[in-house]
Design an enzyme around this catalytic site. Sequence first.
Site, short mmCIF file in Angstrom:
data_model
loop_
_atom_site.label_atom_id
_atom_site.label_comp_id
_atom_site.label_asym_id
_atom_site.label_seq_id
_atom_site.Cartn_x
_atom_site.Cartn_y
_atom_site.Cartn_z
N PRO A 2 0.84 -1.20 0.00
CA PRO A 2 0.00 0.00 0.00
C PRO A 2 0.87 1.25 0.00
O PRO A 2 1.85 1.32 0.72
CB PRO A 2 -0.78 -0.09 1.31
CG PRO A 2 -0.66 -1.50 1.75
CD PRO A 2 0.64 -2.01 1.19
N GLU A 3 0.52 2.24 -0.81
CA GLU A 3 1.25 3.49 -0.82
C GLU A 3 0.35 4.57 -0.22
O GLU A 3 -0.77 4.31 0.17
CB GLU A 3 1.65 3.84 -2.25
CG GLU A 3 2.41 2.69 -2.89
CD GLU A 3 3.32 3.11 -4.03
OE1 GLU A 3 3.69 4.28 -4.11
OE2 GLU A 3 3.65 2.22 -4.83
N LYS A 55 1.96 6.89 5.47
CA LYS A 55 1.41 5.53 5.35
C LYS A 55 0.74 5.08 6.64
O LYS A 55 0.38 3.91 6.77
CB LYS A 55 2.52 4.56 4.96
CG LYS A 55 3.08 4.87 3.58
CD LYS A 55 4.15 3.88 3.22
CE LYS A 55 4.78 4.25 1.89
NZ LYS A 55 5.85 3.31 1.55
N ASN A 177 7.13 2.02 -3.73
CA ASN A 177 8.02 1.57 -4.80
C ASN A 177 7.42 1.70 -6.20
O ASN A 177 8.13 1.97 -7.16
CB ASN A 177 8.43 0.12 -4.52
CG ASN A 177 9.77 -0.21 -5.14
OD1 ASN A 177 10.66 0.63 -5.13
ND2 ASN A 177 9.89 -1.40 -5.69
N ARG A 270 14.81 -3.36 -3.36
CA ARG A 270 13.57 -3.19 -4.12
C ARG A 270 13.91 -2.90 -5.57
O ARG A 270 14.91 -2.27 -5.88
CB ARG A 270 12.76 -2.03 -3.54
CG ARG A 270 12.04 -2.44 -2.28
CD ARG A 270 11.39 -1.26 -1.62
NE ARG A 270 12.39 -0.42 -0.99
CZ ARG A 270 12.14 0.37 0.06
NH1 ARG A 270 10.94 0.43 0.57
NH2 ARG A 270 13.09 1.12 0.59
#
Length: 283
Positions: A2-3, A55, A177, A270
């Site tokens: 989740p962003e 977040k 990401n 990542r």
Amino acid sequence: MPEGDTILRAAQALHRVLAGHVVTRFDSAYPSVTRVAEDHPIVGRTVESVSARGKHLLMAFSGGFVLRTHMRMNGSWHLYRPGVRWQRPAREMRVLVATADAVAVGFNVPIAELLSPGQIARHKEMTALGPDLLAGAGERFEYGVDVAEIVRRMRARGHDPIAEVLLNQRVAAGIGNVFKSEILFVAGVDPFTPAASLSDADLERLVAIARDLLAASVLDRSKTLTRSIGRRTTRSLDPNATLWVYSRGGKPCRRCGAIIRSKKTGLDARLTYWCPRCQSAGG
Ligand SMILES: [Zn+2]
């Protein structure tokens, strides 16, 4: 993962349904949360607001208590009518807040804390966060983002590649990401450019693009609160063409046809995706 946009969307949906209503049931799989709720019962308090800070999702109750949750990789909030069968097994429930009309369930939420107002003001992780890219992004998206402060924080990380700087929640809160790669594609900036070698105008433009992509994704509401469905940056109506470069390594660039590249970067390896032709600026 989740962003910031997903968290904001979840917060807005929870706020619409829960705010102003009295809590009829409160439960958690975390003893640290239930222990606080035993001393300061949440049942009987009114949900005052549900908001996103980076977040973190913050649910405020009357009397000053705040439930802070963080989704990390797999957490999600669902909303149900009372008595409706959940879409996930009950053993994945970590937090539950019910009113007469709705049941909000946090599934696999790895971090949940019930905080007093004093505690939240002193909270280490929260106070360390950079300005929230979606601050003030209500229904009308009148932005309250402190761009100059974000640029100052970017400069302070001048030796880091710009891709890492965008992900750093102490610089600006909200970019994950997926958006990291997409923002840099839209800006035409090479992900490995040190932040210091970009001009203030370049950095301000990156902030503006980040804000616009995140905000557009919030407006793109989807039924499920925290699934990444609906995240799009290309404006394409084709559901298979919603992102420019993310997860498209080895495929042709949607703009120029060059092969999209990918590379593991940063401490937790990542993947970063980029088009070597469209993103030559800054290098
Ligand atoms: Zn390209």
